[in-house]
Design a protein around this motif. Structure first.
Motif, PDB file in Angstrom:
ATOM      1  N   ASN A 252       0.804  -1.221   0.000  1.00  0.00           N
ATOM      2  CA  ASN A 252       0.000   0.000   0.000  1.00  0.00           C
ATOM      3  C   ASN A 252       0.835   1.268   0.000  1.00  0.00           C
ATOM      4  O   ASN A 252       0.351   2.330  -0.380  1.00  0.00           O
ATOM      5  CB  ASN A 252      -0.936   0.013   1.214  1.00  0.00           C
ATOM      6  CG  ASN A 252      -2.007  -1.016   1.047  1.00  0.00           C
ATOM      7  OD1 ASN A 252      -1.805  -2.167   1.392  1.00  0.00           O
ATOM      8  ND2 ASN A 252      -3.116  -0.632   0.450  1.00  0.00           N
ATOM      9  N   THR A 253       2.075   1.163   0.437  1.00  0.00           N
ATOM     10  CA  THR A 253       2.914   2.360   0.507  1.00  0.00           C
ATOM     11  C   THR A 253       3.153   2.916  -0.902  1.00  0.00           C
ATOM     12  O   THR A 253       2.908   4.096  -1.166  1.00  0.00           O
ATOM     13  CB  THR A 253       4.247   2.027   1.200  1.00  0.00           C
ATOM     14  OG1 THR A 253       3.935   1.534   2.498  1.00  0.00           O
ATOM     15  CG2 THR A 253       5.131   3.246   1.331  1.00  0.00           C
ATOM     16  N   GLY A 254       3.625   2.066  -1.815  1.00  0.00           N
ATOM     17  CA  GLY A 254       3.882   2.511  -3.183  1.00  0.00           C
ATOM     18  C   GLY A 254       2.618   2.996  -3.865  1.00  0.00           C
ATOM     19  O   GLY A 254       2.596   4.045  -4.516  1.00  0.00           O
ATOM     20  N   LYS A 255       1.520   2.232  -3.666  1.00  0.00           N
ATOM     21  CA  LYS A 255       0.244   2.621  -4.287  1.00  0.00           C
ATOM     22  C   LYS A 255      -0.183   4.001  -3.795  1.00  0.00           C
ATOM     23  O   LYS A 255      -0.635   4.841  -4.563  1.00  0.00           O
ATOM     24  CB  LYS A 255      -0.853   1.624  -3.891  1.00  0.00           C
ATOM     25  CG  LYS A 255      -0.797   0.288  -4.591  1.00  0.00           C
ATOM     26  CD  LYS A 255      -2.030  -0.483  -4.128  1.00  0.00           C
ATOM     27  CE  LYS A 255      -2.090  -1.877  -4.667  1.00  0.00           C
ATOM     28  NZ  LYS A 255      -3.242  -2.610  -4.135  1.00  0.00           N
ATOM     29  N   SER A 256      -0.052   4.202  -2.481  1.00  0.00           N
ATOM     30  CA  SER A 256      -0.514   5.461  -1.889  1.00  0.00           C
ATOM     31  C   SER A 256       0.308   6.632  -2.397  1.00  0.00           C
ATOM     32  O   SER A 256      -0.230   7.710  -2.678  1.00  0.00           O
ATOM     33  CB  SER A 256      -0.397   5.398  -0.363  1.00  0.00           C
ATOM     34  OG  SER A 256      -1.120   4.309   0.120  1.00  0.00           O
ATOM     35  N   LEU A 257       1.616   6.423  -2.495  1.00  0.00           N
ATOM     36  CA  LEU A 257       2.472   7.513  -2.975  1.00  0.00           C
ATOM     37  C   LEU A 257       2.074   7.911  -4.393  1.00  0.00           C
ATOM     38  O   LEU A 257       2.085   9.097  -4.740  1.00  0.00           O
ATOM     39  CB  LEU A 257       3.935   7.087  -2.940  1.00  0.00           C
ATOM     40  CG  LEU A 257       4.592   7.167  -1.564  1.00  0.00           C
ATOM     41  CD1 LEU A 257       5.969   6.527  -1.582  1.00  0.00           C
ATOM     42  CD2 LEU A 257       4.701   8.617  -1.113  1.00  0.00           C
ATOM     43  N   SER A 258       1.678   6.909  -5.179  1.00  0.00           N
ATOM     44  CA  SER A 258       1.309   7.217  -6.571  1.00  0.00           C
ATOM     45  C   SER A 258       0.020   8.044  -6.629  1.00  0.00           C
ATOM     46  O   SER A 258      -0.271   8.672  -7.632  1.00  0.00           O
ATOM     47  CB  SER A 258       1.147   5.927  -7.375  1.00  0.00           C
ATOM     48  OG  SER A 258      -0.060   5.287  -7.010  1.00  0.00           O
ATOM     49  N   LEU A 259      -0.741   8.035  -5.557  1.00  0.00           N
ATOM     50  CA  LEU A 259      -2.013   8.769  -5.530  1.00  0.00           C
ATOM     51  C   LEU A 259      -1.876  10.212  -5.062  1.00  0.00           C
ATOM     52  O   LEU A 259      -2.824  10.986  -5.122  1.00  0.00           O
ATOM     53  CB  LEU A 259      -2.969   8.076  -4.556  1.00  0.00           C
ATOM     54  CG  LEU A 259      -4.123   7.267  -5.085  1.00  0.00           C
ATOM     55  CD1 LEU A 259      -5.017   6.855  -3.940  1.00  0.00           C
ATOM     56  CD2 LEU A 259      -4.939   8.013  -6.135  1.00  0.00           C
ATOM     57  N   LEU A 260      -0.706  10.555  -4.550  1.00  0.00           N
ATOM     58  CA  LEU A 260      -0.557  11.897  -3.950  1.00  0.00           C
ATOM     59  C   LEU A 260      -0.510  12.991  -4.999  1.00  0.00           C
ATOM     60  O   LEU A 260       0.223  12.902  -5.979  1.00  0.00           O
ATOM     61  CB  LEU A 260       0.753  11.978  -3.160  1.00  0.00           C
ATOM     62  CG  LEU A 260       0.788  11.620  -1.691  1.00  0.00           C
ATOM     63  CD1 LEU A 260       2.111  12.072  -1.103  1.00  0.00           C
ATOM     64  CD2 LEU A 260      -0.379  12.227  -0.916  1.00  0.00           C
ATOM     65  N   LYS A 261      -1.242  14.059  -4.740  1.00  0.00           N
ATOM     66  CA  LYS A 261      -1.134  15.271  -5.568  1.00  0.00           C
ATOM     67  C   LYS A 261       0.189  15.966  -5.267  1.00  0.00           C
ATOM     68  O   LYS A 261       0.765  15.753  -4.183  1.00  0.00           O
ATOM     69  CB  LYS A 261      -2.242  16.257  -5.148  1.00  0.00           C
ATOM     70  CG  LYS A 261      -3.606  15.969  -5.648  1.00  0.00           C
ATOM     71  CD  LYS A 261      -4.525  17.104  -5.156  1.00  0.00           C
ATOM     72  CE  LYS A 261      -5.949  16.863  -5.540  1.00  0.00           C
ATOM     73  NZ  LYS A 261      -6.853  17.861  -4.956  1.00  0.00           N
ATOM     74  N   PRO A 262       0.649  16.851  -6.139  1.00  0.00           N
ATOM     75  CA  PRO A 262       1.803  17.679  -5.788  1.00  0.00           C
ATOM     76  C   PRO A 262       1.532  18.423  -4.472  1.00  0.00           C
ATOM     77  O   PRO A 262       0.420  18.904  -4.241  1.00  0.00           O
ATOM     78  CB  PRO A 262       1.918  18.662  -6.954  1.00  0.00           C
ATOM     79  CG  PRO A 262       1.256  17.960  -8.090  1.00  0.00           C
ATOM     80  CD  PRO A 262       0.166  17.113  -7.500  1.00  0.00           C
TER      81      PRO A 262
END
Ligand SMILES: NC(=O)c1ccc[n+]([C@@H]2O[C@H](COP(=O)([O-])OP(=O)(O)OC[C@H]3O[C@@H](n4cnc5c(N)ncnc54)[C@H](OP(=O)(O)O)[C@@H]3O)[C@@H](O)[C@H]2O)c1
Length: 413
Positions: A252-262
């Motif tokens: 979930n860490t990698g997935k979550s990072l990919s979801l972050l806005k600038p």
């Protein structure tokens, strides 16, 4: 008024109300008692390592209060402690538990701000699951008059952690969006309620399917934990989200990072994915860490992303953050008094039922917080057979959809 998550079940509400009836009573002070009951973890491992035994009565030291405990919070972290799934585990045997509430029975020398009879809640560095505890005043807070013990035991850890992540670390502001995992759990519901105190916050919640009917009003969008939530969220918000609260870790860490806005903030605050079986699994531990993407500061700089970690217990007990926590607690108690937040209680259990209670959180069955009610008598039906009919003799309803909670305890939902 905050949107609340699931309403408490009638049974749980009944038990809380029954407690409320006892709350006006003065401190029963078996002051000459030399022993008290406590839950003891004999060694790290499965449920069979837990038992209730007599322990020597603690007495308050300089700057401490002695609390006659009414209720204790049972957290997912306690399950991880039982398994030994934590950094630097303490020596066993130990008394688990990080929070409790009750009535001040006596105070040590040089103890200021508390008097005998005060209704209080407290953080403990272990040792909370007992009839009597002693703890320094730095970790003790007075309960509002209208707060019930079951609520107080469900308040401190979840709401302080949720508040500090949202407001101290991620700087939640009007119009932002937040992704929260385990949205039906104790921290998840605290996050949802606190988000509703700020205008125009979009909350994306992930939870097991059978919880959705109960918690759908507490978040803006709710997804089954087994769906591809990244794609679902991107359909609604192609730019992603401002804040991700990750208590799962691993993939979930990698997935979550990919979801972050600038300029978005990702906060890791738990590692629930490491819990698979009844005892600690080195495979799950290794897999979880292996799946955590290597964080590259250059990539963060290029993508304008913030990564943070948060551990309330480390802040309190290892990093001297108790004054900051006290100021946060004051803000939270004010929100409680304004009726903007209210802890969601899943169920109450006797100390002797601690194994069943822990199994319930392991089975993903809880919606809100599990409480150990020190004055509750064990209910043999619950303790012995979770597949029987309820006390009222009614058949248990089958939860809808994909329900990993399997057999849910008969009296609760
Ligand atoms: N860092 C801090 O200061 C801090 C403070 C408090 C809690 N926490 C962390 O926050 C998380 C939630 O804690 P909580 O006490 O509020 O628990 P909780 O959310 O009330 O209960 C656990 C829920 O987590 C979900 N879950 C995810 N992975 C699981 C697994 N492997 N086994 C069983 N359940 C799993 C289940 O919900 P679904 O099936 O619906 O997903 C389950 O119902 C935990 O990771 C805990 O360690 C951190």
């Amino acid at each position: 008024m905050a949107k609340e998550g699931a309403d408490m079940t009638e049974e749980t509400q009944y038990m809380i109300d029954r407690n409320a009836g006892k709350e006006g009573v003065s401190v029963e002070s078996p002051s000459n008692a030399k022993e008290m009951r406590a839950v003891v973890l004999a060694g790290f491992g499965g449920l069979n390592k837990l038992r209730v035994t007599k322990k020597a009565m603690p007495e308050p030291q300089n700057g401490e209060v002695k609390i006659r405990v009414k209720a204790c919070g049972l957290n997912f972290l306690d399950l991880m402690v039982r398994q030994g799934n934590i950094d630097n585990p303490p020596k066993t045997p130990l008394v688990p538990g990080f929070e409790c509430c009750g009535i001040v029975e006596s105070v040590g020398e040089n103890t200021q701000g508390f008097e005998i009879g005060d209704r209080v809640m407290a953080f403990m560095n272990y040792n909370a699951w007992a009839e009597v505890v002693c703890t320094p005043v730095d970790f003790v807070y007075k309960m509002p008059d209208e707060m019930m013990f079951a609520e107080a035991a469900a308040f401190s850890l979840n709401f302080v952690a949720a508040y500090m992540m949202l407001f101290e670390v991620a700087r939640l502001r009007e119009g932002m969006s937040v992704l929260v995992h385990s949205a039906g759990g104790a921290v998840g519901q605290a996050v949802a309620q606190l988000c509703s105190t700020v205008p125009n916050i979009t909350v994306f919640g992930i939870a097991s399917c059978f919880k959705h009917a109960s918690i759908k009003d507490s978040v803006t969008h709710l997804f089954d934990r087994n769906t591809d939530y990244i794609q679902e969220i991107k359909k609604i918000s192609p730019d992603g989200v401002d804040i991700v609260l990750d208590c799962l870790c691993g993939e979930n860490t990698g997935k979550s990072l990919s979801l972050l806005k600038p300029l978005g903030t990702y906060i890791l605050y738990g590692a629930s994915n490491m819990v698979t079986g009844e005892t600690r699994s080195f495979f799950s531990f290794a897999k979880s860490w292996w799946q955590v993407e290597k964080v590259n500061p250059i990539k963060l700089y290029e993508e304008n992303k913030v990564i943070a970690g948060f551990s309330l217990l480390n802040l309190l007990f290892k990093q001297g953050g108790y004054n900051l926590v006290k100021s946060v607690m004051n803000k939270l108690l004010s929100l409680y008094e304004q009726k903007k937040i209210r802890p969601l209680v899943d169920s109450l259990w006797a100390l002797e039922e601690v194994k069943e209670a822990m199994q319930r959180i392991h089975d993903r069955g809880n919606i809100g917080k599990l409480i150990l009610d020190v004055e509750k008598s064990p209910t043999p039906l619950m303790a012995n057979d979770s597949t029987e009919t309820s006390e009222a003799g009614e058949e248990e309803e089958e939860p809808e959809g994909d329900n990993d909670s399997k057999e849910r305890m008969p009296f609760i939902h």
